[in-house]
Design a protein around this motif. Structure first.
Motif, PDB file in Angstrom:
ATOM      1  N   ALA A  39      -6.087  61.967  -3.398  1.00  0.00           N
ATOM      2  CA  ALA A  39      -7.495  61.651  -3.146  1.00  0.00           C
ATOM      3  C   ALA A  39      -7.815  60.220  -3.563  1.00  0.00           C
ATOM      4  CB  ALA A  39      -8.397  62.639  -3.880  1.00  0.00           C
ATOM      5  N   PHE A  40      -7.271  59.777  -4.692  1.00  0.00           N
ATOM      6  CA  PHE A  40      -7.472  58.393  -5.129  1.00  0.00           C
ATOM      7  C   PHE A  40      -6.895  57.412  -4.110  1.00  0.00           C
ATOM      8  CE2 PHE A  40      -7.983  60.020  -9.559  1.00  0.00           C
ATOM      9  CZ  PHE A  40      -9.169  59.372  -9.858  1.00  0.00           C
ATOM     10  N   LYS A  41      -5.733  57.734  -3.588  1.00  0.00           N
ATOM     11  CA  LYS A  41      -5.088  56.877  -2.592  1.00  0.00           C
ATOM     12  C   LYS A  41      -5.953  56.778  -1.335  1.00  0.00           C
ATOM     13  CE  LYS A  41      -0.806  56.637   0.074  1.00  0.00           C
ATOM     14  NZ  LYS A  41       0.481  57.290   0.332  1.00  0.00           N
ATOM     15  N   ILE A  42      -6.467  57.905  -0.899  1.00  0.00           N
ATOM     16  CA  ILE A  42      -7.341  57.920   0.276  1.00  0.00           C
ATOM     17  C   ILE A  42      -8.620  57.141  -0.011  1.00  0.00           C
ATOM     18  CG2 ILE A  42      -8.766  59.409   1.744  1.00  0.00           C
ATOM     19  CD1 ILE A  42      -6.512  61.548   1.408  1.00  0.00           C
ATOM     20  N   ALA A  43      -9.194  57.350  -1.182  1.00  0.00           N
ATOM     21  CA  ALA A  43     -10.432  56.658  -1.548  1.00  0.00           C
ATOM     22  C   ALA A  43     -10.228  55.148  -1.563  1.00  0.00           C
ATOM     23  CB  ALA A  43     -10.934  57.143  -2.899  1.00  0.00           C
ATOM     24  N   LYS A  44      -9.105  54.710  -2.092  1.00  0.00           N
ATOM     25  CA  LYS A  44      -8.822  53.268  -2.131  1.00  0.00           C
ATOM     26  C   LYS A  44      -8.835  52.691  -0.721  1.00  0.00           C
ATOM     27  CE  LYS A  44      -5.459  49.885  -3.687  1.00  0.00           C
ATOM     28  NZ  LYS A  44      -4.164  49.636  -4.299  1.00  0.00           N
ATOM     29  N   LYS A  45      -8.206  53.390   0.204  1.00  0.00           N
ATOM     30  CA  LYS A  45      -8.172  52.929   1.603  1.00  0.00           C
ATOM     31  C   LYS A  45      -9.575  52.930   2.203  1.00  0.00           C
ATOM     32  CE  LYS A  45      -6.058  52.441   5.779  1.00  0.00           C
ATOM     33  NZ  LYS A  45      -7.092  51.771   6.524  1.00  0.00           N
ATOM     34  N   VAL A  46     -10.334  53.977   1.956  1.00  0.00           N
ATOM     35  CA  VAL A  46     -11.702  54.060   2.489  1.00  0.00           C
ATOM     36  C   VAL A  46     -12.556  52.935   1.916  1.00  0.00           C
ATOM     37  CG1 VAL A  46     -13.812  55.455   2.547  1.00  0.00           C
ATOM     38  CG2 VAL A  46     -11.599  56.531   2.947  1.00  0.00           C
ATOM     39  N   PHE A  47     -12.444  52.686   0.615  1.00  0.00           N
ATOM     40  CA  PHE A  47     -13.219  51.607  -0.006  1.00  0.00           C
ATOM     41  C   PHE A  47     -12.847  50.257   0.601  1.00  0.00           C
ATOM     42  CE2 PHE A  47     -13.420  54.265  -4.147  1.00  0.00           C
ATOM     43  CZ  PHE A  47     -14.516  54.965  -3.670  1.00  0.00           C
ATOM     44  N   GLU A  48     -11.559  50.034   0.823  1.00  0.00           N
ATOM     45  CA  GLU A  48     -11.118  48.776   1.443  1.00  0.00           C
ATOM     46  C   GLU A  48     -11.686  48.647   2.850  1.00  0.00           C
ATOM     47  OE1 GLU A  48      -6.858  48.982   1.195  1.00  0.00           O
ATOM     48  OE2 GLU A  48      -6.835  48.416  -0.924  1.00  0.00           O
ATOM     49  N   ASP A  49     -11.622  49.727   3.615  1.00  0.00           N
ATOM     50  CA  ASP A  49     -12.161  49.707   4.977  1.00  0.00           C
ATOM     51  C   ASP A  49     -13.661  49.435   4.970  1.00  0.00           C
ATOM     52  OD1 ASP A  49      -9.621  50.278   5.907  1.00  0.00           O
ATOM     53  OD2 ASP A  49     -10.051  52.389   6.353  1.00  0.00           O
ATOM     54  N   MET A  50     -14.369  50.063   4.044  1.00  0.00           N
ATOM     55  CA  MET A  50     -15.820  49.867   3.963  1.00  0.00           C
ATOM     56  C   MET A  50     -16.150  48.432   3.553  1.00  0.00           C
ATOM     57  SD  MET A  50     -17.032  53.487   2.306  1.00  0.00           S
ATOM     58  CE  MET A  50     -18.783  53.135   2.411  1.00  0.00           C
ATOM     59  N   ASP A  51     -15.379  47.880   2.623  1.00  0.00           N
ATOM     60  CA  ASP A  51     -15.609  46.497   2.193  1.00  0.00           C
ATOM     61  C   ASP A  51     -15.359  45.520   3.339  1.00  0.00           C
ATOM     62  OD1 ASP A  51     -16.302  47.329  -0.344  1.00  0.00           O
ATOM     63  OD2 ASP A  51     -14.333  46.888  -1.219  1.00  0.00           O
ATOM     64  N   ASN A  52     -14.368  45.813   4.168  1.00  0.00           N
ATOM     65  CA  ASN A  52     -14.047  44.933   5.294  1.00  0.00           C
ATOM     66  C   ASN A  52     -15.087  45.007   6.405  1.00  0.00           C
ATOM     67  OD1 ASN A  52     -11.716  43.933   4.116  1.00  0.00           O
ATOM     68  ND2 ASN A  52     -10.428  45.519   5.001  1.00  0.00           N
ATOM     69  N   MET A  53     -15.838  46.097   6.443  1.00  0.00           N
ATOM     70  CA  MET A  53     -16.867  46.259   7.474  1.00  0.00           C
ATOM     71  C   MET A  53     -18.139  45.490   7.134  1.00  0.00           C
ATOM     72  SD  MET A  53     -16.383  50.267   8.477  1.00  0.00           S
ATOM     73  CE  MET A  53     -17.811  50.276   9.529  1.00  0.00           C
ATOM     74  N   GLU A  54     -18.306  45.130   5.880  1.00  0.00           N
ATOM     75  CA  GLU A  54     -19.537  44.445   5.453  1.00  0.00           C
ATOM     76  C   GLU A  54     -19.528  42.994   5.830  1.00  0.00           C
ATOM     77  OE1 GLU A  54     -19.826  45.210   1.283  1.00  0.00           O
ATOM     78  OE2 GLU A  54     -20.470  47.252   1.607  1.00  0.00           O
TER      79      GLU A  54
END
Length: 54
Positions: A39-54
């Protein structure tokens, strides 16, 4: 996978990344450390994706 959707939805409600990490720490006790680590691994990827969308 549902975890990314739930992470994004939780962030949209105002929860911080730290709030989500803390929740996963609690999940580790019940679901097991390997599941929480995933779950942490998935969250890290999601956070990176969200940061790149901003």
């Amino acid at each position: 996978d549902e975890i990314p959707m739930h992470i994004r939805a939780t962030v949209n409600t105002g929860a911080s990344k730290e709030d989500i990490r803390e929740a996963f720490m609690h999940v580790a006790i019940y679901a097991g450390v390997p599941k929480a680590n995933n779950a942490f691994k998935i969250a890290k990827k999601v956070f990176e994706d969200m940061d790149n969308m901003e």
